[in-house]
Design a protein around this motif. Structure first.
Motif, short mmCIF file in Angstrom:
data_model
loop_
_atom_site.label_atom_id
_atom_site.label_comp_id
_atom_site.label_asym_id
_atom_site.label_seq_id
_atom_site.Cartn_x
_atom_site.Cartn_y
_atom_site.Cartn_z
N UNK A 180 0.83 -1.21 0.00
CA UNK A 180 0.00 0.00 0.00
C UNK A 180 0.86 1.26 0.00
N UNK A 181 1.87 1.25 0.85
CA UNK A 181 2.75 2.42 0.98
C UNK A 181 3.40 2.79 -0.35
N UNK A 182 4.02 1.81 -1.02
CA UNK A 182 4.77 2.13 -2.24
C UNK A 182 3.82 2.41 -3.41
N UNK A 183 2.67 1.74 -3.43
CA UNK A 183 1.69 2.03 -4.48
C UNK A 183 1.26 3.48 -4.40
N UNK A 184 0.95 3.91 -3.20
CA UNK A 184 0.47 5.29 -3.03
C UNK A 184 1.58 6.29 -3.29
N UNK A 190 6.60 -6.24 -14.65
CA UNK A 190 7.62 -6.80 -13.76
C UNK A 190 6.94 -7.62 -12.68
N UNK A 191 7.68 -8.59 -12.17
CA UNK A 191 7.22 -9.41 -11.05
C UNK A 191 8.17 -9.18 -9.89
N UNK A 192 7.62 -8.90 -8.73
CA UNK A 192 8.41 -8.77 -7.51
C UNK A 192 8.07 -9.94 -6.59
N UNK A 201 14.04 -2.46 -4.44
CA UNK A 201 13.57 -3.33 -5.51
C UNK A 201 12.85 -2.52 -6.59
N UNK A 202 12.03 -1.59 -6.18
CA UNK A 202 11.28 -0.81 -7.17
C UNK A 202 12.19 0.14 -7.94
N UNK A 203 13.19 0.67 -7.27
CA UNK A 203 14.17 1.49 -8.00
C UNK A 203 14.91 0.63 -9.02
N UNK A 204 15.26 -0.57 -8.61
CA UNK A 204 16.00 -1.47 -9.51
C UNK A 204 15.12 -1.88 -10.70
N UNK A 205 13.86 -2.19 -10.45
CA UNK A 205 12.95 -2.54 -11.55
C UNK A 205 12.78 -1.38 -12.51
N UNK A 206 12.63 -0.20 -11.97
CA UNK A 206 12.50 0.98 -12.82
C UNK A 206 13.73 1.17 -13.67
N UNK A 207 14.90 0.95 -13.09
CA UNK A 207 16.13 1.10 -13.85
C UNK A 207 16.25 0.05 -14.94
N UNK A 262 20.29 -9.89 -20.21
CA UNK A 262 19.28 -10.36 -19.27
C UNK A 262 19.59 -9.83 -17.88
N UNK A 263 18.65 -9.10 -17.26
CA UNK A 263 18.94 -8.51 -15.96
C UNK A 263 18.74 -9.52 -14.84
N UNK A 264 19.34 -9.23 -13.69
CA UNK A 264 19.03 -9.95 -12.46
C UNK A 264 17.90 -9.20 -11.78
N UNK A 265 16.71 -9.77 -11.80
CA UNK A 265 15.54 -9.10 -11.25
C UNK A 265 15.57 -9.18 -9.73
N UNK A 266 15.18 -8.11 -9.04
CA UNK A 266 15.23 -8.13 -7.58
C UNK A 266 14.09 -8.95 -6.98
N UNK A 267 14.30 -9.42 -5.78
CA UNK A 267 13.27 -10.10 -5.02
C UNK A 267 13.57 -9.91 -3.53
#
Length: 806
Positions: free
Chosen positions: A86-90, A214-216, A273-279, A292-297
């Motif tokens: 909720x926090x990061x979505x908002x 993206x999938x987290x 994670x969200x900064x990394x996905x955005x990048x 191929x990136x290393x996706x965060x989790x």
């Protein structure tokens, strides 16, 4: 040791001290913690309470449900993740779909949906106040209420929590062709032990940062399943990190049992994670990066049953397997358990979380997003809101010419491949159609698809590779589980697709199709759930033409499995030639809210019907082929030769030709069945035939010799209530398989044309005496066949060179 784990905010009005290095200030921490406590309170209330939801009076046995059902152990962890999402979505204005893997985490997801308001919007009788809270509690795992797991009834969900192993593959299916979507997927450490989930980590090799979302993943390690420790939770952190990095992820670890510290760590991890996905997405979409990136989790370690009772009856509970379901089981009869439950509920300080009318206070809702950004209101979780009509081309462009029946051969699935390629081309811009299959697209003669798109692939490529493409929409991986899960996630979020498989190995996803059928059956009864595109199977390389692979590849039983399921949802089609396959495919690709199974061969098959005839025949679902029979003149037939499936149809028509030649006075009716559900009575399936229609087609009293593609008893089960069932004799597959010639397969299973003629002689009254010579001749040909194939390795010339001459 106290009975209930004291929450760090046990003193009213106190504020947990934020970590010096954490991203949350004191107010953010207090508000997030308030939301988490509220969700935990609501989760416990759903499991236990049927009255007194706000504890406005001391808890009494009459306030407790008579049957305590539900799962507490996973709920606080799910609530924690939901709060932070909720926090990061908002804060970031994200579009997020949540997939909750832990099987019975229903209390947590329902609680959060009620807190964000979507539950009350969906079910107005469950308002976001005290009266609504009472209904919310009472309905959970209660007769006439809702299930204990995350189900179709839960707003914001696409993932049925009743079976474990599929959360991550559903999440990736939802992310494909959804470039603006983030799919947050909580993976339970119990389900992480399943084969499908273990394979799902490889989905990163198929996720295109340009065209896909993206999938987290959040791997939640609370240490235990129902009664045993979990494997991944017992691995040393460096070993687990190495495993996840080997899968292609960048894991961030968050661990602890101090809420303030965990809040800070989880907030920091999500931000990273969200900064990394955005990048990753920026580099791929703007800079043209192709590596191929290393996706965060995130790996989240918190105690099982966190904030619940530490001990019950002298046994440790929090942080153990004992917290998995209902930690305090004797609440109605044991005063000590009742006291512990009340202490547990009051430890969340509900008076700080809800006002006198039971409405959540502003601090509780401060982190909640608005509108469709609320996880419970995501339109991606109600895919029918987003689905568009599939642009299907006119079938005339792909149909085969039929100038003379039974004289020209086509490979039906190759013809279908042209149609699918045209659909793939028509959806090139909108990108809402995919074909899944376990390494068999070309083998199943669908390679025309590669004229319009490639095979999705993000890993290393070599000069010898063919058709691999980063933006491909054909998906091949040698895991039927992943293909099924990807397609389910894709369809549930508003897109279209087809699953192509060898017939025998569709059984690998038997359990998965069970769950999807149950989901569709339930969703169809919820007016707010909009219809989604059907789940369409193409089963080919089927039992009768697996003569080269042999017995291991021969099993037609997936049809039996599917036809056992909810009749309002399942459909099974056995088109006998290329044009009927096109007509069936056109129908199922347009359909909504079904599981459609098409069984069709990839080997050369005779063309029997023109396109117009095929359309009419498919609309009927079953019908008499007058051109193939000899009844004529308005007389009743002496015998009915029925068939379903391409090879049984050919053998039936060959038998009809033999009877025409040897017994021209015999009135033979030939009936072909495309839609298997037509054999059921009208009251048992929407496609079923009324008795009068069935009797008109099959007759109520004449012998029926039925050549069927699969196991014979299915036909008996479908037809056992019919008047003519006593005269029904079915030939089909009876587990006689091997590596042999195509015709020997039907001979071994007594489905061949000569055996069918013998059956007619045996079952038409009076014919046995008059046609004894014909019967003997048919038996002799079968014997000659056995000797011939052993000497020549090929079928008899009169079989291999046969064409229809009727």
């Amino acid at each position: 040791m106290p009975d209930v784990h004291p929450h760090p905010q046990a003193t009213a009005g106190s504020v947990p001290a934020p970590s010096a290095t954490g991203p949350l200030d004191a107010d953010e921490l207090r508000r997030l913690d308030a939301h988490w406590r509220a969700a935990n309170y609501l989760s416990v209330g759903q499991i236990y309470l049927m009255a007194n939801p706000l504890l406005t009076e001391p808890l009494r046995p009459k306030h407790i449900k008579p049957r305590l059902l539900g799962h507490w152990g996973t709920s606080p962890g799910l609530n924690l993740v939901h709060t932070h999402l909720n926090r990061v979505i908002k804060a970031r204005e994200l579009d997020v779909l949540c997939v909750w893997g832990p099987g019975h985490g229903g209390p947590a997801v329902v609680a959060n949906s009620w807190l964000d308001g979507t539950y009350s919007e969906t079910y107005p009788d469950v308002g976001r106040d005290g009266a609504g809270m009472a209904r919310l509690f009472r309905q959970f795992s209660f007769p006439g209420g809702i299930p204990s797991h995350v189900a179709p009834e839960t707003p914001g969900s696409i993932h049925e929590g009743g079976e474990l192993g599929y959360s991550l593959t559903h999440a990736y299916g939802a992310a494909f062709d959804n470039p603006g979507l983030l799919v947050a997927c909580v993976v339970g450490d119990g389900e992480a032990e399943t084969g499908p989930l273990a394979a799902s980590w490889h989905a990163t090799k198929f996720l295109d940062p340009v065209h896909d979302g993206a999938v987290l993943p959040v791997l939640h390690l609370n240490g235990y399943k129902i009664a045993n420790p979990t494997v991944l939770a017992r691995l040393p952190q460096d070993e687990l990190t190495a495993l996840l990095r080997g899968y292609g992820h960048e894991p961030l670890h968050v661990a602890g049992d101090d809420p303030a510290a965990v809040h800070q760590e989880l907030a920091a991890a999500m931000d990273h994670c969200l900064d990394r996905i955005s990048d990753i997405q920026r580099r791929a979409r703007t800079d043209g990066a192709t590596e191929r990136p290393a996706w965060p989790m995130i790996v989240l370690r918190t105690p099982k049953g966190w904030t619940g009772p530490r001990e019950v009856d002298g046994q440790p509970v929090e942080g153990t397997w004992r917290s998995h379901q209902v930690p305090l089981a004797g609440v109605r009869d044991d005063p000590d358990h009742l006291r512990q439950l009340e202490d547990w509920l009051r430890s969340y300080r509900p008076e700080e979380l809800f006002d006198a009318e039971g409405r959540p206070r502003p601090d509780v809702l401060a982190c909640v997003p608005e509108g469709t950004r609320r996880p419970g209101a995501s339109p991606h979780a109600n895919g029918g809101l987003l689905v568009r009509e599939l642009p299907l081309p006119p079938l005339e462009r792909h149909a085969v010419e039929v100038d003379k029946r039974g004289s020209v051969l086509h490979e039906p699935t190759r013809v279908l491949g042209g149609l699918l390629a045209a659909v793939m081309a028509a959806t090139a811009e909108r990108r809402d159609f995919r074909v899944m299959g376990p390494d068999e697209t070309a083998s199943n003669r669908l390679e025309a698809l590669y004229d319009t798109t490639g095979k999705a692939w993000q890993a290393e490529t070599l000069p010898t590779d063919e058709h691999l493409a980063r933006d491909g929409r054909v998906m091949e991986v040698l895991s039927e589980h992943l293909c099924q899960g990807w397609l389910e996630g894709y369809l549930l979020t508003g897109r279209h697709g087809l699953f192509s498989s060898y017939e025998a190995f569709a059984h690998i996803v038997d359990s998965m199709v069970n769950q999807h059928v149950k989901w569709l059956r339930t969703a169809r009864r919820l007016p707010w759930r909009r219809p989604i595109a059907s789940l369409n199977y193409l089963l080919t390389s089927h039992v009768w033409r697996q003569d080269h692979n042999g017995f291991s590849h021969q099993d037609p039983g997936f049809v039996d499995h599917v036809l056992n399921k909810s009749p309002e949802v399942v459909r099974v089609y056995l088109p006998p030639d290329a044009n009927t396959l096109l007509s069936v495919a056109d129908h199922v690709l347009r359909s909504r809210d079904y599981v459609n199974v098409i069984v069709a061969g990839k080997q050369p098959t005779f063309d029997w019907l023109t396109l117009d005839e095929a359309r009419a025949h498919c609309a009927r679902g079953a019908g008499a082929w007058e051109w193939a029979g000899t009844e004529g003149g308005g007389h009743d037939p002496d015998v009915v030769l029925a068939c379903a499936g391409d090879v049984p149809t050919q053998e039936t028509l060959a038998a009809a030709a033999l009877l025409r030649r040897h017994l021209p006075e015999l009135a033979v009716r030939v009936v072909n069945v495309v839609d298997m559900a037509r054999l059921l009575p009208a009251g048992e399936h929407p496609h079923g035939m009324p008795d009068f229609e069935y009797d008109a087609l099959f007759t109520p009293d004449k012998p029926v010799i039925f050549a069927y593609h699969g196991y014979p008893w299915l036909i008996h089960r479908l037809c056992y209530r019919r008047a003519g069932h006593r005269g029904l004799h079915v030939r089909g597959y009876k587990e006689e398989g091997t590596t042999t010639t195509p015709f020997d397969m039907v001979v071994r299973n007594d489905l061949d044309r000569y055996r069918l003629v013998m059956d007619v002689v045996d079952r038409v009254p009076g014919l046995g005496f008059r046609a004894v010579a014909l019967r003997q001749e048919m038996a002799d040909v079968r014997n000659r066949h056995h000797a011939w194939i052993r000497e020549h390795g090929t079928d008899l010339p009169e079989v291999a060179d046969w064409t229809w001459t009727g």
